[in-house]
Design a protein around this motif. Structure first.
Motif, PDB file in Angstrom:
ATOM      1  N   LEU A  83       0.967  -1.161   0.029  1.00 36.52           N
ATOM      2  CA  LEU A  83      -0.057  -0.282   0.129  1.00 36.52           C
ATOM      3  C   LEU A  83       1.265   1.011  -0.020  1.00 36.52           C
ATOM      4  CD1 LEU A  83      -3.061  -0.520   2.690  1.00 36.52           C
ATOM      5  CD2 LEU A  83      -3.029  -0.760   0.565  1.00 36.52           C
ATOM      6  N   PRO A  84       0.324   2.231  -0.387  1.00 40.02           N
ATOM      7  CA  PRO A  84       0.969   4.113  -0.079  1.00 40.02           C
ATOM      8  C   PRO A  84       1.080   4.152   1.604  1.00 40.02           C
ATOM      9  CG  PRO A  84      -1.514   4.078  -1.887  1.00 40.02           C
ATOM     10  CD  PRO A  84      -0.976   2.282  -0.974  1.00 40.02           C
ATOM     11  N   MET A  85       2.615   4.420   1.592  1.00 45.19           N
ATOM     12  CA  MET A  85       2.874   4.443   2.536  1.00 45.19           C
ATOM     13  C   MET A  85       2.811   3.168   4.048  1.00 45.19           C
ATOM     14  SD  MET A  85       4.227   7.683   3.275  1.00 45.19           S
ATOM     15  CE  MET A  85       4.535   7.377   4.293  1.00 45.19           C
ATOM     16  N   GLY A  86       2.554   2.004   3.300  1.00 46.59           N
ATOM     17  CA  GLY A  86       2.292   1.027   3.926  1.00 46.59           C
ATOM     18  C   GLY A  86       3.340   0.266   4.531  1.00 46.59           C
ATOM     19  N   MET A  87       4.211   0.254   4.235  1.00 45.11           N
ATOM     20  CA  MET A  87       5.360  -0.124   4.554  1.00 45.11           C
ATOM     21  C   MET A  87       6.501   0.648   5.807  1.00 45.11           C
ATOM     22  SD  MET A  87       8.903  -1.669   2.835  1.00 45.11           S
ATOM     23  CE  MET A  87       8.229  -2.718   2.472  1.00 45.11           C
ATOM     24  N   ILE A  88       5.616   1.952   5.387  1.00 42.13           N
ATOM     25  CA  ILE A  88       6.499   2.924   6.613  1.00 42.13           C
ATOM     26  C   ILE A  88       6.023   3.023   7.855  1.00 42.13           C
ATOM     27  CG2 ILE A  88       6.514   5.283   6.493  1.00 42.13           C
ATOM     28  CD1 ILE A  88       9.008   4.389   4.560  1.00 42.13           C
ATOM     29  N   ILE A  89       4.360   2.614   8.016  1.00 44.60           N
ATOM     30  CA  ILE A  89       3.252   2.672   8.634  1.00 44.60           C
ATOM     31  C   ILE A  89       4.291   1.711   9.407  1.00 44.60           C
ATOM     32  CG2 ILE A  89       1.324   2.235   9.926  1.00 44.60           C
ATOM     33  CD1 ILE A  89       1.187   5.133   8.304  1.00 44.60           C
ATOM     34  N   ARG A  90       4.298   0.282   8.781  1.00 46.22           N
ATOM     35  CA  ARG A  90       4.322  -0.337   9.798  1.00 46.22           C
ATOM     36  C   ARG A  90       5.893  -0.624  10.209  1.00 46.22           C
ATOM     37  NH1 ARG A  90       6.920  -6.179   8.706  1.00 46.22           N
ATOM     38  NH2 ARG A  90       6.980  -5.584   6.823  1.00 46.22           N
ATOM     39  N   ARG A  91       6.768   0.054   9.693  1.00 38.86           N
ATOM     40  CA  ARG A  91       8.325   0.524   9.890  1.00 38.86           C
ATOM     41  C   ARG A  91       8.180   1.092  11.160  1.00 38.86           C
ATOM     42  NH1 ARG A  91      12.457   1.669   5.077  1.00 38.86           N
ATOM     43  NH2 ARG A  91      11.729   0.159   4.050  1.00 38.86           N
ATOM     44  N   ILE A  92       7.349   2.302  11.410  1.00 38.78           N
ATOM     45  CA  ILE A  92       7.833   3.111  12.187  1.00 38.78           C
ATOM     46  C   ILE A  92       6.579   1.979  13.267  1.00 38.78           C
ATOM     47  CG2 ILE A  92       5.532   5.070  13.091  1.00 38.78           C
ATOM     48  CD1 ILE A  92       5.847   6.775  10.218  1.00 38.78           C
ATOM     49  N   HIS A  93       6.012   1.718  13.092  1.00 40.47           N
ATOM     50  CA  HIS A  93       5.449   0.638  14.323  1.00 40.47           C
ATOM     51  C   HIS A  93       6.985  -0.374  15.456  1.00 40.47           C
ATOM     52  CE1 HIS A  93       1.712  -0.897  16.781  1.00 40.47           C
ATOM     53  NE2 HIS A  93       2.399  -2.553  16.612  1.00 40.47           N
ATOM     54  N   HIS A  94       6.718  -1.530  14.263  1.00 39.84           N
ATOM     55  CA  HIS A  94       8.543  -1.572  14.820  1.00 39.84           C
ATOM     56  C   HIS A  94       9.235  -0.701  15.453  1.00 39.84           C
ATOM     57  CE1 HIS A  94      10.383  -5.902  14.518  1.00 39.84           C
ATOM     58  NE2 HIS A  94      10.804  -5.554  14.968  1.00 39.84           N
ATOM     59  N   TRP A  95       9.506   0.331  14.929  1.00 36.14           N
ATOM     60  CA  TRP A  95      10.603   0.849  15.246  1.00 36.14           C
ATOM     61  C   TRP A  95      10.604   2.124  16.640  1.00 36.14           C
ATOM     62  CZ3 TRP A  95      15.616   1.553  14.861  1.00 36.14           C
ATOM     63  CH2 TRP A  95      16.114   1.357  13.678  1.00 36.14           C
ATOM     64  N   SER A  96       9.171   1.965  16.971  1.00 32.18           N
ATOM     65  CA  SER A  96       8.488   2.674  17.989  1.00 32.18           C
ATOM     66  C   SER A  96       8.856   1.951  19.282  1.00 32.18           C
ATOM     67  CB  SER A  96       6.945   3.198  18.360  1.00 32.18           C
ATOM     68  OG  SER A  96       7.357   3.903  16.683  1.00 32.18           O
ATOM     69  N   ALA A  97       8.082   0.231  19.313  1.00 29.07           N
ATOM     70  CA  ALA A  97       8.182  -0.046  19.897  1.00 29.07           C
ATOM     71  C   ALA A  97       9.598  -0.039  20.319  1.00 29.07           C
ATOM     72  CB  ALA A  97       8.108  -1.970  19.229  1.00 29.07           C
ATOM     73  N   MET A  98      11.282  -0.048  19.702  1.00 25.55           N
ATOM     74  CA  MET A  98      12.765  -0.888  19.770  1.00 25.55           C
ATOM     75  C   MET A  98      12.767   0.674  20.178  1.00 25.55           C
ATOM     76  SD  MET A  98      13.901  -3.300  17.651  1.00 25.55           S
ATOM     77  CE  MET A  98      14.793  -2.213  15.958  1.00 25.55           C
ATOM     78  N   ILE A  99      12.126   1.697  20.136  1.00 27.75           N
ATOM     79  CA  ILE A  99      12.772   3.259  21.351  1.00 27.75           C
ATOM     80  C   ILE A  99      12.203   2.996  22.656  1.00 27.75           C
ATOM     81  CG2 ILE A  99      11.968   5.355  20.885  1.00 27.75           C
ATOM     82  CD1 ILE A  99      12.638   5.189  17.529  1.00 27.75           C
ATOM     83  N   MET A 100      10.451   2.186  22.874  1.00 26.99           N
ATOM     84  CA  MET A 100      10.253   2.376  23.522  1.00 26.99           C
ATOM     85  C   MET A 100      10.526   2.145  24.766  1.00 26.99           C
ATOM     86  SD  MET A 100       5.983   1.368  23.832  1.00 26.99           S
ATOM     87  CE  MET A 100       4.989   1.498  26.186  1.00 26.99           C
ATOM     88  N   ILE A 101      11.062   0.325  24.138  1.00 26.83           N
ATOM     89  CA  ILE A 101      11.772  -0.409  25.428  1.00 26.83           C
ATOM     90  C   ILE A 101      12.997   0.556  25.777  1.00 26.83           C
ATOM     91  CG2 ILE A 101      13.102  -2.621  25.595  1.00 26.83           C
ATOM     92  CD1 ILE A 101      11.056  -3.562  23.970  1.00 26.83           C
ATOM     93  N   ALA A 102      13.879   1.124  24.758  1.00 28.81           N
ATOM     94  CA  ALA A 102      15.149   1.747  24.941  1.00 28.81           C
ATOM     95  C   ALA A 102      14.967   3.361  26.162  1.00 28.81           C
ATOM     96  CB  ALA A 102      15.638   2.807  23.876  1.00 28.81           C
TER      97      ALA A 102
END
Lengths: 415, 204
Positions: free
Chosen positions: A81-100
């Motif tokens: 989807l347009p921007m779909g992969m970016i949204i998924r990456r934002i989700h995953h990166w946010s999880a990593m940042i949240m735990i950090a």
């Protein structure tokens, strides 16, 4: 206008005067907890988008002429989807940042001894938040149902199963039967999108409530100012409008950074891993699981023994007992490092040789376990790495303790 | 007098009433949660297979498990010394317990505890499921000296020696990979000749 209309009905002025004019002490390290909170907001927003499009099923469906699990197919479609992969990456990166951010926040509270009376309860709530966030990260791992996801979850399944006496039952309860089987994805999906967010929202609310009730700890530099003032009031900036302005701009700046990272740094490229198939790629878990992963690599394979009819295996020790023990030690800290009078100032870590050096040693130990996750790349034998880990952590503890003792002796002697 | 006695009685009975109420509340909560335990059983479905159970039978033919040849018969002529491939028994490819690693080395390098009677023309086959936590093992090929190639699980770096019955050389795996008999047919394709010599899959 709007405020007046609402105020006439909801008596907002009272709320504004009581709550929004509260003071928030200013210190750069007080933003760490906010990073975690803001990452959670981003996770919820992006998670809603992903949840609308994701299909929680491992049944086989056709995708571009190949048969793949439905969950995998739906994530591939999201990526297209347009921007779909970016949204998924934002989700995953946010999880990593949240735990950090949670870990950095935890370290800040530990080293400044902000867990002491009367804040023991909030320390425990914080540990709960960390544990549940890890649960969220773990259940989120499986959902794309790629080869990577399935291998990682399979490892966790056998770790759960290795628990003596109740392992079989626990693994079947958590994974809805054996793994891989079709029950697991729906169960993980429900835990990931329902139970964990609800638990996090509840505990974050409790964390904040206790914070507001007890007031934030203050930098020690406030003490003299306050004594001169003769007042009990906190020194800092009001929540509205100053702190609110800082927080809002800080949130959007954080979002900007996360979007930038997500745009340029790929993460969990499931199309590269492909759907589950025979063969295991060279893989490493996300950084926050490297501690347990490294521990599993270090622990000798023949270290197993039986008690009361249950077999304690290295997998149980590394994957279950060690993390539980770590959390338990952290939970006990405010009850071991006791004070009679309530403490409302941050302590100076340099003035607390034992606790600070213990934290340094423990931190080095966990850091070395992360390095142990890379022994295959570094070409270090596990036995040797085990020795390095023990020497480095005990050494760091001892040396930092000796140095701090010396520093304090000089300080007191000089003063 | 009467009033006083009644009052005294009232005080006494109010304490026991409070206790009684508390006991009832606790009992009802305990009963409700006790009944919930039966739900836990429903939420943890019975094990279907019971771990890794292989369905390989002697005379099953070996096919490629991955790559562009997936499903085709493996022929000894396509294997060089130092090669290893992942293989399934023909028609039984949905069960991961059937996955084996087929290795070709010089016939003379195999030593005990390798079952030499289960090898043929330098070919040996072991279960491809790591005995540690169930990842699929990989082949680390040494091109210069093929006979020093070895099997490694990339999940936690367990290393197995293919020339010595897949003995554990390093890493967390508790036991060797089980061997399974293979034989070359006249047309060069391969068949299994036995079941696994030991337990397969994660030993938990």
């Amino acid at each position: 206008m709007v405020f007046k209309w609402l105020d006439e009905r909801l008596e907002l002025r009272e709320f504004k005067d009581h709550f929004l004019s509260k003071t928030f002490p200013a210190h750069p390290t007080f933003l760490l907890g906010e990073i975690a909170l803001f990452s959670f907001i981003t996770l919820v927003v992006t998670g809603v988008f992903l949840g609308f499009l994701y299909e929680p099923s491992s049944k086989m469906v056709a995708l571009f002429g190949a048969m793949v699990p439905a969950a995998y197919a739906s994530v591939v479609r999201i990526d297209l989807l347009p921007m779909g992969m970016i949204i998924r990456r934002i989700h995953h990166w946010s999880a990593m940042i949240m735990i950090a951010a949670i870990l950095a926040h935890l370290m800040r509270v530990y080293f400044t001894a902000s867990y002491r009376k009367p804040r023991e309860l909030n320390w425990l709530v914080g540990l709960g938040l960390w544990t549940i966030t890890m649960g969220g990260a773990f259940t989120g791992y499986l959902l794309p149902y790629s080869k990577f996801s399935v291998t990682a979850t399979s490892i966790a399944y056998y770790i759960a199963k290795s628990v003596p006496w109740i392992g079989g039952w626990i693994s079947r309860l958590l994974f809805a039967g054996t793994f891989p089987s079709d029950g697991t994805v729906p169960r993980f999906f429900f835990i990931h999108v329902m139970l964990i967010p609800i638990a996090l929202i509840g505990l974050i609310g409790l964390h904040m409530l206790i914070l507001v009730k007890q007031k934030h700890t203050e930098p020690i530099s406030n003490k003299s100012k306050k004594e001169a003032d003769g007042g009990r009031r906190l020194i800092g900036i009001p929540i509205w409008p100053e702190q609110a302005a800082i927080s809002v701009s800080f949130y959007f700046f954080l979002l900007f950074v996360v979007v930038l990272i997500a745009t340029y740094i790929p993460l969990n490229p499931i199309e590269t891993y492909g759907p589950p198939s025979p063969g295991t790629p060279v893989m490493r878990p996300d950084w926050y699981f490297l501690i347990v992963y490294g521990f599993l690599k270090l622990i000798p394979g023949d270290l197993s023994f039986s008690i009361l009819g249950g077999k304690i295996t290295p997998e149980t020790i590394g994957g279950v007992i060690f993390p539980t023990f770590t959390i338990a030690v952290l939970a006990l800290i405010p009850f071991l490092d006791r004070v009679k009078e309530p403490q409302n100032y941050m302590a100076n870590p340099l003035h607390r040789p034992f606790m600070t050096s213990f934290g340094v040693g423990g931190g080095i130990f966990l850091g070395m376990l992360v390095v142990a996750g890379y022994i295959d790349v570094l070409h270090i034998a596990p036995q040797r790495m085990l020795v390095y880990t023990i020497v480095a952590s005990i050494g760091a503890w001892g040396i930092s303790y000796a140095l701090l003792r010396l520093y304090n002796k000089k300080r007191k002697g000089g003063g | 007098m009467v009033d006083e006695r009644a009052g005294g009685k009232h005080t006494n009975s109010s304490i026991s009433r409070r206790r009684f109420t508390l006991a009832v509340v606790i009992a009802s909560i305990a009963a409700a949660f006790g009944s919930l335990l039966s739900f836990l059983k429903v939420l943890a479905p019975k094990q279907k297979g019971g771990g890794y159970v292989s369905t390989i039978k002697p005379r099953d033919r070996l096919v490629y498990a991955r790559g562009s040849n997936t499903g085709n018969y493996i022929n000894i002529s396509s294997l060089n010394t130092g090669d290893a491939v992942l293989a399934y028994p023909e028609g039984k490819t949905s069960n991961p317990a059937n996955l084996v690693q087929l290795i070709k080395l010089d016939e003379k390098v195999y030593k005990s505890p390798t079952h030499l009677n289960l090898t043929d023309q330098g070919l040996v086959a072991y279960s491809a499921i790591c005995t540690h936590l169930g990842c699929t093992v990989s082949w680390v090929e040494n091109r210069k000296t093929p006979d020093t190639s070895y099997t490694e699980c990339f999940c936690h770096n367990s290393i197995f020696d293919p020339t010595r019955g897949a003995k554990v050389l390093g890493g967390p795996a508790p036991i060797p990979l089980a061997q399974i008999g293979v034989k070359v047919r006249d047309d060069g394709t391969l068949i299994f000749t036995s079941g696994f010599t030991g337990p397969i899959g994660p030993q938990v």
